[in-house]
Design a protein around this motif. Structure first.
Motif, PDB file in Angstrom:
ATOM      1  N   PRO A   1       0.763  -1.469   0.013  1.00 52.25           N
ATOM      2  CA  PRO A   1      -0.075  -0.080  -0.028  1.00 52.25           C
ATOM      3  C   PRO A   1       0.856   1.179   0.061  1.00 52.25           C
ATOM      4  O   PRO A   1       0.192   2.490   0.088  1.00 52.25           O
ATOM      5  CB  PRO A   1      -0.928  -0.165   1.532  1.00 52.25           C
ATOM      6  N   TYR A   2       2.122   0.891   0.086  1.00 54.24           N
ATOM      7  CA  TYR A   2       3.212   2.249  -0.051  1.00 54.24           C
ATOM      8  C   TYR A   2       3.984   2.042  -1.277  1.00 54.24           C
ATOM      9  O   TYR A   2       3.870   0.982  -1.863  1.00 54.24           O
ATOM     10  CB  TYR A   2       3.975   2.257   1.385  1.00 54.24           C
ATOM     11  N   PHE A   3       4.752   3.105  -1.516  1.00 57.17           N
ATOM     12  CA  PHE A   3       5.596   3.073  -2.682  1.00 57.17           C
ATOM     13  C   PHE A   3       6.869   3.731  -2.296  1.00 57.17           C
ATOM     14  O   PHE A   3       6.354   4.858  -1.341  1.00 57.17           O
ATOM     15  CB  PHE A   3       5.288   3.350  -4.197  1.00 57.17           C
ATOM     16  N   VAL A   4       7.928   3.735  -2.729  1.00 58.35           N
ATOM     17  CA  VAL A   4       9.097   4.518  -2.115  1.00 58.35           C
ATOM     18  C   VAL A   4       9.245   5.743  -3.275  1.00 58.35           C
ATOM     19  O   VAL A   4       9.021   5.527  -4.327  1.00 58.35           O
ATOM     20  CB  VAL A   4      10.432   3.586  -2.471  1.00 58.35           C
ATOM     21  N   SER A   5       9.332   6.990  -2.481  1.00 57.73           N
ATOM     22  CA  SER A   5       9.627   8.225  -3.422  1.00 57.73           C
ATOM     23  C   SER A   5      10.682   9.036  -2.557  1.00 57.73           C
ATOM     24  O   SER A   5      10.985   8.980  -1.377  1.00 57.73           O
ATOM     25  CB  SER A   5       8.228   8.788  -3.490  1.00 57.73           C
ATOM     26  N   ASP A   6      11.037  10.060  -3.119  1.00 57.27           N
ATOM     27  CA  ASP A   6      12.024  11.105  -2.652  1.00 57.27           C
ATOM     28  C   ASP A   6      11.220  11.906  -1.462  1.00 57.27           C
ATOM     29  O   ASP A   6      11.915  12.270  -0.427  1.00 57.27           O
ATOM     30  CB  ASP A   6      12.532  12.053  -3.429  1.00 57.27           C
ATOM     31  N   GLU A   7      10.107  11.987  -1.585  1.00 56.98           N
ATOM     32  CA  GLU A   7       9.344  12.891  -0.622  1.00 56.98           C
ATOM     33  C   GLU A   7       8.898  12.043   0.667  1.00 56.98           C
ATOM     34  O   GLU A   7       8.822  12.556   1.754  1.00 56.98           O
ATOM     35  CB  GLU A   7       7.853  13.160  -1.203  1.00 56.98           C
ATOM     36  N   THR A   8       8.551  10.635   0.733  1.00 57.12           N
ATOM     37  CA  THR A   8       8.598   9.869   1.591  1.00 57.12           C
ATOM     38  C   THR A   8       9.454   8.898   2.289  1.00 57.12           C
ATOM     39  O   THR A   8       9.228   8.470   3.241  1.00 57.12           O
ATOM     40  CB  THR A   8       7.037   9.171   1.181  1.00 57.12           C
ATOM     41  N   ASP A   9      10.552   8.975   1.523  1.00 57.09           N
ATOM     42  CA  ASP A   9      11.552   7.939   1.957  1.00 57.09           C
ATOM     43  C   ASP A   9      12.836   8.604   1.992  1.00 57.09           C
ATOM     44  O   ASP A   9      13.230   9.648   1.250  1.00 57.09           O
ATOM     45  CB  ASP A   9      11.568   6.945   1.178  1.00 57.09           C
ATOM     46  N   TYR A  10      13.846   8.345   2.732  1.00 55.65           N
ATOM     47  CA  TYR A  10      15.310   8.777   2.684  1.00 55.65           C
ATOM     48  C   TYR A  10      16.189   7.726   2.529  1.00 55.65           C
ATOM     49  O   TYR A  10      17.087   7.579   1.586  1.00 55.65           O
ATOM     50  CB  TYR A  10      15.632   9.170   4.266  1.00 55.65           C
ATOM     51  N   THR A  11      16.276   6.407   3.132  1.00 54.47           N
ATOM     52  CA  THR A  11      17.088   5.304   2.874  1.00 54.47           C
ATOM     53  C   THR A  11      17.312   4.790   1.608  1.00 54.47           C
ATOM     54  O   THR A  11      18.535   4.897   1.387  1.00 54.47           O
ATOM     55  CB  THR A  11      16.739   3.960   4.063  1.00 54.47           C
ATOM     56  N   VAL A  12      16.375   4.351   0.837  1.00 55.87           N
ATOM     57  CA  VAL A  12      16.780   4.216  -0.418  1.00 55.87           C
ATOM     58  C   VAL A  12      16.989   4.851  -1.288  1.00 55.87           C
ATOM     59  O   VAL A  12      17.878   4.900  -2.179  1.00 55.87           O
ATOM     60  CB  VAL A  12      14.998   3.020  -0.742  1.00 55.87           C
ATOM     61  N   PRO A  13      16.368   6.047  -1.362  1.00 51.03           N
ATOM     62  CA  PRO A  13      16.980   7.091  -2.306  1.00 51.03           C
ATOM     63  C   PRO A  13      18.289   7.398  -2.256  1.00 51.03           C
ATOM     64  O   PRO A  13      19.171   7.655  -3.217  1.00 51.03           O
ATOM     65  CB  PRO A  13      15.841   8.223  -2.106  1.00 51.03           C
ATOM     66  N   HIS A  14      18.644   7.672  -0.886  1.00 52.06           N
ATOM     67  CA  HIS A  14      19.975   8.095  -0.624  1.00 52.06           C
ATOM     68  C   HIS A  14      21.125   7.066  -0.650  1.00 52.06           C
ATOM     69  O   HIS A  14      22.273   7.638  -0.932  1.00 52.06           O
ATOM     70  CB  HIS A  14      19.850   9.051   0.660  1.00 52.06           C
ATOM     71  N   HIS A  15      21.025   6.044  -0.221  1.00 46.20           N
ATOM     72  CA  HIS A  15      22.069   5.235   0.007  1.00 46.20           C
ATOM     73  C   HIS A  15      21.878   4.234  -1.096  1.00 46.20           C
ATOM     74  O   HIS A  15      23.081   3.618  -1.587  1.00 46.20           O
ATOM     75  CB  HIS A  15      21.834   4.320   1.375  1.00 46.20           C
ATOM     76  N   ALA A  16      20.842   3.770  -1.678  1.00 46.61           N
ATOM     77  CA  ALA A  16      20.923   2.732  -2.741  1.00 46.61           C
ATOM     78  C   ALA A  16      20.770   3.756  -4.206  1.00 46.61           C
ATOM     79  O   ALA A  16      21.614   3.528  -5.196  1.00 46.61           O
ATOM     80  CB  ALA A  16      19.920   1.984  -2.829  1.00 46.61           C
TER      81      ALA A  16
ATOM     82  N   ALA B   1      20.959   6.730  -5.053  1.00 44.95           N
ATOM     83  CA  ALA B   1      21.789   7.765  -5.411  1.00 44.95           C
ATOM     84  C   ALA B   1      23.480   7.254  -5.912  1.00 44.95           C
ATOM     85  O   ALA B   1      24.109   8.000  -6.543  1.00 44.95           O
ATOM     86  CB  ALA B   1      22.170   8.685  -4.103  1.00 44.95           C
ATOM     87  N   ARG B   2      23.723   6.083  -5.521  1.00 40.24           N
ATOM     88  CA  ARG B   2      24.719   5.346  -6.024  1.00 40.24           C
ATOM     89  C   ARG B   2      24.604   4.225  -6.735  1.00 40.24           C
ATOM     90  O   ARG B   2      25.609   3.553  -7.059  1.00 40.24           O
ATOM     91  CB  ARG B   2      25.396   4.759  -4.476  1.00 40.24           C
ATOM     92  N   SER B   3      23.416   4.080  -7.595  1.00 43.09           N
ATOM     93  CA  SER B   3      23.231   3.160  -8.452  1.00 43.09           C
ATOM     94  C   SER B   3      23.395   1.618  -7.961  1.00 43.09           C
ATOM     95  O   SER B   3      23.857   0.593  -8.646  1.00 43.09           O
ATOM     96  CB  SER B   3      24.018   3.367  -9.791  1.00 43.09           C
ATOM     97  N   LEU B   4      22.911   1.524  -6.657  1.00 41.69           N
ATOM     98  CA  LEU B   4      23.174   0.250  -6.030  1.00 41.69           C
ATOM     99  C   LEU B   4      21.595  -0.658  -6.203  1.00 41.69           C
ATOM    100  O   LEU B   4      20.609  -0.094  -5.856  1.00 41.69           O
ATOM    101  CB  LEU B   4      23.543   0.172  -4.667  1.00 41.69           C
ATOM    102  N   PRO B   5      21.678  -1.943  -6.188  1.00 39.98           N
ATOM    103  CA  PRO B   5      20.515  -2.613  -6.178  1.00 39.98           C
ATOM    104  C   PRO B   5      19.846  -2.804  -4.761  1.00 39.98           C
ATOM    105  O   PRO B   5      20.540  -2.478  -3.947  1.00 39.98           O
ATOM    106  CB  PRO B   5      20.867  -4.108  -6.986  1.00 39.98           C
ATOM    107  N   TYR B   6      18.817  -2.857  -4.686  1.00 41.57           N
ATOM    108  CA  TYR B   6      17.981  -2.811  -3.315  1.00 41.57           C
ATOM    109  C   TYR B   6      16.752  -3.487  -3.446  1.00 41.57           C
ATOM    110  O   TYR B   6      16.101  -3.596  -4.584  1.00 41.57           O
ATOM    111  CB  TYR B   6      17.939  -1.427  -2.765  1.00 41.57           C
ATOM    112  N   VAL B   7      15.926  -3.732  -2.180  1.00 51.96           N
ATOM    113  CA  VAL B   7      14.399  -4.021  -2.260  1.00 51.96           C
ATOM    114  C   VAL B   7      14.075  -3.255  -0.589  1.00 51.96           C
ATOM    115  O   VAL B   7      14.858  -3.533   0.281  1.00 51.96           O
ATOM    116  CB  VAL B   7      14.371  -5.474  -2.261  1.00 51.96           C
ATOM    117  N   GLU B   8      12.963  -2.939  -0.610  1.00 50.53           N
ATOM    118  CA  GLU B   8      12.314  -2.501   0.291  1.00 50.53           C
ATOM    119  C   GLU B   8      11.075  -3.642   0.854  1.00 50.53           C
ATOM    120  O   GLU B   8      10.238  -3.622  -0.282  1.00 50.53           O
ATOM    121  CB  GLU B   8      11.885  -1.204   0.592  1.00 50.53           C
ATOM    122  N   ILE B   9      11.165  -4.233   1.903  1.00 51.17           N
ATOM    123  CA  ILE B   9      10.103  -5.082   2.159  1.00 51.17           C
ATOM    124  C   ILE B   9       9.311  -4.907   3.367  1.00 51.17           C
ATOM    125  O   ILE B   9       9.830  -4.299   4.370  1.00 51.17           O
ATOM    126  CB  ILE B   9      10.974  -6.390   2.701  1.00 51.17           C
TER     127      ILE B   9
END
Length: 274
Positions: free
Chosen positions: A209-224, A226-234
């Motif tokens: 019911p959520y999605f990752v965005s620059d407005e609502t999230d920090y960890t994925v946008p800034h650590h993954a 921004a550095r072109s690293l693969p990731y998943v949020e669960i």
């Protein structure tokens, strides 16, 4: 709940955390060669003593508004199963949300769901700054250091952000058991989604019911991203991981999905390079 509760007036220049209080983050290192780094932004429900529970009754601090129930238990087990380091926030998202950009208004929420947070009203710039300096910044600095270590060792990391969600939100029942979230980059998350959906009796949502965005999230946008690293949020529904047995069951499921996804991702990456 009224915001007129009288709270102690802390000295904004004094340290937020007392010497006998836990540090900003819990860390479980790993010397393994796994590419994964597991993080839990909302693992803890602690409130620094000088903030007097933010004017909230103890029962409020046991609810999802304060932390991701079950997330730490799952994240610990997943990290152990995949031989990955774990970095988890010790303090409540109500003090400062470690998955929000500090420039966003909800970084230190005045209201969470329907509950007012008296201790977050009318904060001075100094009070806001000390929360960031002692809780938000050390947590993200440690994640950054872990990523740098793996890159320096020639092992590009895969970031795994573990969260949990309520089974009922504002009166609406959620029928999914878990969800896979991502923003711009679906490379790895999409494979994890496929692996979890192998169990036909599970409902695994795709960016709901959520999605990752620059407005609502920090960890994925800034650590993954921004550095072109693969990731998943669960996200896992909290009623499924409120017990040790549920946490163990879901951790085993997620760990296997991550291992299988990493093999497929690595093989696909190798084919592209060849």
């Amino acid at each position: 709940m009224s915001s007129e509760i009288n709270l102690p007036m802390p000295n904004p220049t004094a340290p937020l955390l007392a010497a006998d209080e836990p540090p900003a983050f819990l860390e479980i290192p790993s010397q393994g060669r796994s590419p994964f780094i597991v993080v839990a932004d909302h693992a803890g429900s602690r409130i620094p003593r000088r903030l007097a529970n933010l004017g909230l009754p103890a029962a409020e601090l046991e609810r999802h508004i304060a932390w991701d129930i079950g997330a730490l238990g799952v994240a610990r087990r997943v990290a152990a199963a995949i031989d990955a380091p774990l970095v988890a926030q010790n303090y409540s998202r109500l003090v400062i949300d470690c998955n929000r950009d500090p420039q966003v208004a909800t970084s230190i929420p005045h209201i969470s769901e329907t509950s007012e947070i008296p201790g977050n009203m009318n904060l001075s710039s100094a009070e806001i700054a000390v929360r960031r300096a002692e809780i938000f910044d050390p947590y993200h600095q440690r994640i950054r250091e872990r990523i740098d270590e793996k890159l320096a060792a020639g092992r590009p990391p895969i970031l795994v952000a573990q969260h949990t969600m309520t089974d009922i939100y504002k009166g609406v029942r959620r029928n999914m058991h878990a969800a896979i979230l991502y923003n711009r980059d679906r490379r790895f998350a999409g494979i994890v989604l496929k692996m979890l959906r192998r169990e036909a009796d599970l409902i695994i949502a795709d960016n709901e019911p959520y999605f990752v965005s620059d407005e609502t999230d920090y960890t994925v946008p800034h650590h993954a991203e921004a550095r072109s690293l693969p990731y998943v949020e669960i996200e896992i529904r909290q009623d499924l991981v409120s017990s040790d047995a549920g946490q163990a069951e879901w951790a085993a499921r997620i760990a296997q999905a991550l291992k299988d996804a990493e093999r497929e991702f690595t093989a696909a990456h190798a084919r592209l390079k060849s």
